[in-house]
Design an enzyme around this catalytic site. Sequence first.
Site, PDB file in Angstrom:
ATOM      1  N   HIS A   8      -4.131  -0.421   4.843  1.00  0.00           N
ATOM      2  CA  HIS A   8      -4.068   0.954   4.348  1.00  0.00           C
ATOM      3  C   HIS A   8      -3.558   1.907   5.424  1.00  0.00           C
ATOM      4  CE1 HIS A   8      -5.311   3.961   1.371  1.00  0.00           C
ATOM      5  NE2 HIS A   8      -5.843   4.673   2.349  1.00  0.00           N
ATOM      6  N   ASP A  44      -3.563  -3.958   2.025  1.00  0.00           N
ATOM      7  CA  ASP A  44      -4.464  -2.940   1.483  1.00  0.00           C
ATOM      8  C   ASP A  44      -4.795  -3.259   0.038  1.00  0.00           C
ATOM      9  OD1 ASP A  44      -5.869  -0.574   0.976  1.00  0.00           O
ATOM     10  OD2 ASP A  44      -4.045   0.555   0.525  1.00  0.00           O
ATOM     11  N   SER A  89      -2.756   7.649   1.710  1.00  0.00           N
ATOM     12  CA  SER A  89      -3.912   7.582   0.823  1.00  0.00           C
ATOM     13  C   SER A  89      -3.890   8.716  -0.219  1.00  0.00           C
ATOM     14  CB  SER A  89      -5.196   7.587   1.644  1.00  0.00           C
ATOM     15  OG  SER A  89      -6.281   7.135   0.885  1.00  0.00           O
TER      16      SER A  89
END
Length: 383
Positions: free
Chosen positions: A350, A293, A85
Amino acid sequence: MGIGPCHVNKEGDRALPNLQSWNLVSNVIYLDQPVNSGYSYYKNSSTALITDSNTAAQDVYVFLRLFFNEFSHLSESDFHIAGESYAGHFLPAIATIINQKNEEESNPLFRLKSLIIGNGLTDPLQQYKYYKAMACEKSAYGTLVSSSEKCDEIEMHQNECQKLIESCYNSSDVLSLSTMKPNEACIVASQACNALVVKPIIDSTELNMYDIRKQCEGGPLCYDYFDAVKTYLDHSEVKSALGVKSSIKFELCSHTINANFQTSGDWMRPYVNQITHLLNNNISVLAYAGDADFMCNWMGIKAWTLNLPWNGHDDYSKQGDSIWYSNGTIAGSIRSSGPLTFLRLFNAGHMAPYDQPQVTLDMFSRWIFGKILQNSLTSYTNL
C-alpha cells in the site's frame, strides 16, 4: 515512510536523510489535510468540521491560492498533485475545484498538469468487486483464504455489497462542490460492505493487509515504524522548529476524521466520476498500485481505469499491458493511452514508496518529465 526528505530512526529521536526523496527532482509541498489531520487545526474551534472530500478540497484550493500569491515565481512550473489511499477521493475533488476555478479565470494563477494516485480508493463500485479475487485466487504472493466455503460466503456478500454501492452512486452528486449532506445510502453501503466483505478476510489472517508478503507487526496499520514517526513528531523541539503549537498532538491516523467521513457517506461516493471531466480536459492521471496491497488492490484499480467513461476510453481499453522497467530491471506492468496511465508495481504494498523507494522515485521522475513509457516496449495481454 514515504517520499519526504527525511526518515526517522527506530527510537523516534532523530531524523535520517531519505536518499530517494521525491524532492530530489521537484519542488514539493507536503500538506496535512483535511483539517485536524497531521498537525493541522482550525484557529477557530467553533468552525464546522470537514466531513467530505469536496469540502476538504475547497480548503486546499484556498491554501494553494495563498501559496502561489506568495511564491509567484513557482506559478509557471508544471503543477502535479499526488497522494495515496483515501487520496483516491481527495485528489479528484481537489483537481476538480482547481480546474473549475481556472476555467473561470482568463489568466489562472497556476495550472494543474496531473494527478498521481497511489493505491487509491477511487471507484468503490469497481474496487469492491475484487476483494474475493485477491483473497481466494492465488496471487503472486499466495492465497489469503483457502476455504472454498469461506470464499463462497465472501462472494455472496460481495454481490450484496455491489447493490448497496450502486444505490449510493445513484443518489450521489460528487460533481457539486457545495457542502454535501449525509447520504444514507452511502452510509449503509460503507458499513455493510466493510463489515461483511473486508473485515472477515482481515480477521482470517495474521498477515499485513497493506502488504500481504509480511506478518502484521502489531503497530498502527501493522507497521511498528509508525510509532517511531509519531514519537519523533510529538517532540517539543521538532514542533518548535516547524512552527507548530506545543499543544498540538500529531495525528497519524485520525479516528475522528475517519468517523466523520464515514458517517457522512463519503467513503463510498463515486469520486471517479470527476476524473472523466479531468481527462477530457487533458489533465493526466497516473494510477499506480503496489501489487501486494490487499486494501486497495491492483486488480480493482486496474478495473476502474478500464471501465472509466472518457473520450479516450476505447483506445485505452485496446491497449495491451507492457512490461515496465526501472533502472534496467522488470519492476511492473503498464497500460497507457493519452492522459491515462495504470502502473502495477511488483513487490510493493500500500505504501509503495516505503517498499520500493528507488523504483517509485524513478516512476515519479519519469512521469513528471513525460518519460513514463520509456524502455517499456514489450506488450502482452492478460498480465
